[in-house]
Design a protein around this motif. Structure first.
Motif, PDB file in Angstrom:
ATOM      1  N   MET A 167      72.519   6.801 125.518  1.00 19.16           N
ATOM      2  CA  MET A 167      71.252   7.668 125.476  1.00 19.16           C
ATOM      3  C   MET A 167      70.703   7.909 126.647  1.00 19.16           C
ATOM      4  SD  MET A 167      70.089   6.352 121.833  1.00 19.16           S
ATOM      5  CE  MET A 167      68.841   7.640 121.451  1.00 19.16           C
ATOM      6  N   ALA A 168      70.494   6.889 127.417  1.00 21.49           N
ATOM      7  CA  ALA A 168      69.769   6.998 128.667  1.00 21.49           C
ATOM      8  C   ALA A 168      70.371   8.031 129.620  1.00 21.49           C
ATOM      9  CB  ALA A 168      69.165   5.782 129.248  1.00 21.49           C
ATOM     10  N   ALA A 169      71.933   7.487 129.602  1.00 22.94           N
ATOM     11  CA  ALA A 169      72.566   8.433 130.435  1.00 22.94           C
ATOM     12  C   ALA A 169      72.465   9.812 130.071  1.00 22.94           C
ATOM     13  CB  ALA A 169      74.126   7.892 130.673  1.00 22.94           C
TER      14      ALA A 169
ATOM     15  N   ALA B  36      64.171  16.419 126.650  1.00 23.80           N
ATOM     16  CA  ALA B  36      65.358  15.827 126.638  1.00 23.80           C
ATOM     17  C   ALA B  36      65.383  14.706 125.586  1.00 23.80           C
ATOM     18  CB  ALA B  36      65.872  15.188 128.256  1.00 23.80           C
ATOM     19  N   CYS B  37      64.302  13.947 125.780  1.00 18.92           N
ATOM     20  CA  CYS B  37      64.263  12.813 124.737  1.00 18.92           C
ATOM     21  C   CYS B  37      64.349  13.522 123.164  1.00 18.92           C
ATOM     22  CB  CYS B  37      63.103  12.037 124.820  1.00 18.92           C
ATOM     23  SG  CYS B  37      62.956  11.089 126.231  1.00 18.92           S
ATOM     24  N   ARG B  38      63.681  14.535 122.883  1.00 20.04           N
ATOM     25  CA  ARG B  38      63.740  15.297 121.384  1.00 20.04           C
ATOM     26  C   ARG B  38      65.433  15.402 121.282  1.00 20.04           C
ATOM     27  NH1 ARG B  38      62.608  14.708 116.756  1.00 20.04           N
ATOM     28  NH2 ARG B  38      62.339  16.883 115.605  1.00 20.04           N
ATOM     29  N   ILE B  39      65.974  16.062 122.195  1.00 18.49           N
ATOM     30  CA  ILE B  39      67.168  16.552 122.129  1.00 18.49           C
ATOM     31  C   ILE B  39      68.252  15.601 121.657  1.00 18.49           C
ATOM     32  CG2 ILE B  39      69.202  17.725 123.337  1.00 18.49           C
ATOM     33  CD1 ILE B  39      67.305  19.277 124.852  1.00 18.49           C
ATOM     34  N   ILE B  40      67.987  14.507 122.616  1.00 18.20           N
ATOM     35  CA  ILE B  40      68.946  13.252 122.241  1.00 18.20           C
ATOM     36  C   ILE B  40      68.725  12.625 120.844  1.00 18.20           C
ATOM     37  CG2 ILE B  40      69.547  10.965 123.023  1.00 18.20           C
ATOM     38  CD1 ILE B  40      70.429  13.385 124.876  1.00 18.20           C
ATOM     39  N   THR B  41      67.276  12.695 120.486  1.00 20.13           N
ATOM     40  CA  THR B  41      66.965  12.210 119.177  1.00 20.13           C
ATOM     41  C   THR B  41      67.728  12.946 117.915  1.00 20.13           C
ATOM     42  OG1 THR B  41      65.045  11.412 119.658  1.00 20.13           O
ATOM     43  CG2 THR B  41      65.085  11.470 117.526  1.00 20.13           C
ATOM     44  N   LEU B  42      67.514  14.394 118.112  1.00 17.08           N
ATOM     45  CA  LEU B  42      68.272  15.170 117.213  1.00 17.08           C
ATOM     46  C   LEU B  42      69.822  15.101 117.235  1.00 17.08           C
ATOM     47  CD1 LEU B  42      65.792  18.235 117.615  1.00 17.08           C
ATOM     48  CD2 LEU B  42      65.994  16.772 115.792  1.00 17.08           C
TER      49      LEU B  42
END
Length: 115
Positions: free
Chosen positions: A74-76, A91-97
């Motif tokens: 996820m961090a990558a 970016a964090c929101r995109i990854i969560t979704l």
């Protein structure tokens, strides 16, 4: 010749070897320093992911952050988006979704296969 005896002071002495940890992508095996090194980023970047609520690493008995392979992936992905110019909060929101979508697709596939 004397047969080899395990050292009772060794960390693994008397403990059962847990090979499942090798395959467990959620096992917190990586220190913050090692995780940052593997990702080619800073420890501050990893702390910011914790502050944004994307990754909550486990803590060692000494209070040090420990990361799993899943969290490192996820961090990558966040690092990729940030490098492309996406603000870290977006970016964090995109990854969560993306993660939520992937989980929903897996559940849907499991439900369809059980019919």
């Amino acid at each position: 010749m004397i047969p080899h005896q395990p050292d009772p002071a060794a960390p693994s002495a008397g403990k059962k070897f847990d090979s499942d940890k090798f395959d467990d992508e959620h096992y917190p095996a990586y220190t913050m320093g090692r995780a940052a090194e593997m990702l080619g980023t800073t420890q501050g970047f990893l702390r910011s992911l914790d502050e944004h609520g994307l990754i909550q690493p486990e803590r060692s008995s000494g209070g040090h952050r420990r990361y799993s392979r899943y969290q490192l992936r996820m961090a990558a992905r966040v690092r990729e988006l940030v490098n492309q110019g996406t603000p870290i909060d977006a970016a964090c929101r995109i990854i969560t979704l993306e993660d939520q979508l992937h989980e929903a697709q897996q559940r849907n596939s499991e439900l369809q296969s059980s019919d």
